[in-house]
Design a protein around this motif. Structure first.
Motif, short mmCIF file in Angstrom:
data_model
loop_
_atom_site.label_atom_id
_atom_site.label_comp_id
_atom_site.label_asym_id
_atom_site.label_seq_id
_atom_site.Cartn_x
_atom_site.Cartn_y
_atom_site.Cartn_z
N ALA A 255 36.38 -19.37 -23.90
CA ALA A 255 35.98 -18.49 -22.80
C ALA A 255 36.77 -17.19 -22.83
O ALA A 255 36.23 -16.11 -22.58
CB ALA A 255 36.20 -19.20 -21.46
N LYS A 258 35.52 -14.18 -25.29
CA LYS A 258 34.35 -13.34 -25.00
C LYS A 258 33.62 -12.98 -26.29
O LYS A 258 33.15 -11.85 -26.48
CB LYS A 258 34.78 -12.06 -24.27
N LYS A 283 29.79 -23.29 -16.89
CA LYS A 283 30.43 -22.20 -16.16
C LYS A 283 30.83 -21.06 -17.09
O LYS A 283 30.69 -19.88 -16.75
CB LYS A 283 31.67 -22.72 -15.41
N VAL A 284 31.31 -21.42 -18.26
CA VAL A 284 31.70 -20.39 -19.24
C VAL A 284 30.46 -19.66 -19.75
O VAL A 284 30.47 -18.44 -19.91
CB VAL A 284 32.49 -21.02 -20.40
N ILE A 286 27.70 -19.14 -18.20
CA ILE A 286 27.19 -18.25 -17.15
C ILE A 286 27.84 -16.87 -17.25
O ILE A 286 27.20 -15.85 -17.01
CB ILE A 286 27.43 -18.88 -15.75
N ASP A 287 29.12 -16.85 -17.63
CA ASP A 287 29.82 -15.57 -17.75
C ASP A 287 29.24 -14.68 -18.85
O ASP A 287 29.50 -13.48 -18.86
CB ASP A 287 31.32 -15.81 -18.02
N PHE A 288 28.48 -15.27 -19.75
CA PHE A 288 27.83 -14.46 -20.80
C PHE A 288 26.58 -13.77 -20.28
O PHE A 288 25.97 -12.96 -20.97
CB PHE A 288 27.47 -15.34 -22.01
N GLY A 289 26.17 -14.10 -19.05
CA GLY A 289 25.03 -13.42 -18.43
C GLY A 289 23.72 -13.69 -19.13
O GLY A 289 23.45 -14.80 -19.60
N ILE A 318 22.97 -16.62 -12.93
CA ILE A 318 22.79 -15.46 -13.81
C ILE A 318 21.81 -14.47 -13.19
O ILE A 318 22.03 -13.25 -13.20
CB ILE A 318 22.30 -15.90 -15.21
#
Length: 376
Positions: A255, A258, A283-284, A286-289, A318
């Motif tokens: 995570a 990136k 959850k990780v 999701i951070d990639f959009g 997202i």
């Protein structure tokens, strides 16, 4: 007459050392400057005064001897060889600060001492001097029975930044003392050399690092984080570890990278049989959009109810123009938790295109929970 002159000189040195206790800083500084000017003549008195219980005075004595430099080496070397224990330790430390390679023999002689504090001081001094001739004996002392000595020796070896020593240091990542392991992990992380990454990642497999030791494992994780994207390949391979805790730690490290390459191992982790691992992976991701959106859309076809439910939650988190169209058909899913998750997701998205489908469910009282959620 020479004897009388020497007596006077010793008396003057002792007087100046006494002045170092003066509360007036200007007088202390003046005394320190005079002692430095006396050089080798002041060294015996300064060394003899070491080891007292006055920390401020002791610190000043050490600083003055360092400033005197090479002229103080003979007296310091003699003290290291013959002096009282506490003076030996301080003499070793001062020799390290002076940094003269000619002191290697006397420091190496002190390294196998029965006094562990002297061993530590000698090792750290050798590390500061940085002469590679000290490395063979330092490497041998890595296996000393005292953990504090192993820490000091590892710290010293780390200062050389010699790649051919990193494997020796990595052996201590399995040390029976967690404090030793932590120091070595930090040292290896600070080398900046990618050849140590596999050693650090392999340490993750050892439960001694993380079972009931949150602080210790954080040190190891930080050491790996220092390498950034260079750590991707070993971490990606570690995602196949049998122990779920290892996989969770690896996900947290991925995570932080990136890195788009992480999408594939994270997608696999989303289907992990351990739901804790899968949830963290989601959850990780999701951070990639929007980049991760296809992964969750594909998961909507999973035969696993929980996976479909989590995919819906992720898609709603997202968001975006295609989120509603991706999940709207999940209102007809066979699993009640999935249908409920879909209704909650549509409420979160607040996209008017969902209204017709919601009206239909809202008016159908056969499923009261769904009807209530649709009306909300």
């Amino acid at each position: 007459m020479a004897w009388l002159s020497e007596q006077k000189q010793n008396a003057e040195v002792n007087r100046l050392i006494g002045m170092l206790r003066n509360s007036d800083i200007s007088k202390r500084n003046a005394a320190a400057r005079q002692l430095i000017q006396l050089g080798a003549n002041a060294a015996p008195g300064l060394v003899a005064a070491l080891g007292n219980k006055e920390q401020v005075l002791n610190s000043l004595l050490q600083q003055i001897l360092v400033r005197i430099g090479s002229d103080a080496i003979p007296v310091l070397s003699q003290a290291l060889h013959e002096g009282m224990s506490i003076i030996q330790q301080e003499a070793a430390s001062i020799l390290g600060e002076i940094g003269d390679s000619t002191t290697l023999p006397v420091l190496l002689e002190a390294l196998p001492s029965e006094n562990y504090k002297l061993q530590m001081a000698a090792a750290l001094a050798l590390g500061k001097i940085g002469d590679q001739h000290a490395l063979p004996q330092l490497l041998n002392t890595l296996s000393d029975s005292d953990p504090d000595v192993r820490i000091a020796v590892a710290t010293a070896i780390g200062q050389f930044r010699m790649p051919n020593t990193y494997l020796n240091l990595a052996d201590l990542l399995d040390d029976p003392e967690i404090n030793v392991r932590q120091v070595v992990a930090q040292i290896l992380g600070e080398t900046g050399d990618p050849i140590v990454i596999p050693y650090l990642v392999d340490a993750l497999y050892d439960s001694f690092w993380w079972y009931g030791r949150e602080q210790a494992i954080e040190v190891l994780l930080n050491a790996i984080r220092n390498f950034g994207k260079q750590a991707f390949e070993p971490l990606s391979q570690a995602m196949s570890a049998k122990e779920p805790t290892v996989r969770r730690h690896v996900i947290s490290l991925l995570a932080a990278l990136k890195d788009p390459r992480s999408l594939e191992p994270l997608q696999m982790a989303f289907y992990d049989p351990n739901y804790d691992v899968a949830e963290i992976a989601a959850k990780v991701l999701i951070d990639f959009g929007q980049t991760a959106m296809p992964i969750f859309v594909e998961a909507l076809a999973s035969p696993n109810d929980w996976i479909r439910e989590q995919a819906i939650v992720a898609i709603a988190a997202i968001g975006g123009d295609n989120a509603v169209s991706a999940i709207i058909n999940m209102l007809n899913d066979t699993a009640q938790p999935v249908r409920v998750a879909t209704l909650k997701a549509l409420g979160q998205l607040k996209d008017a295109r969902a209204i017709p489908a919601l009206n239909e469910i809202a008016s159908d009282r056969s499923d009261k929970e769904a009807s209530r959620l649709a009306r909300q």
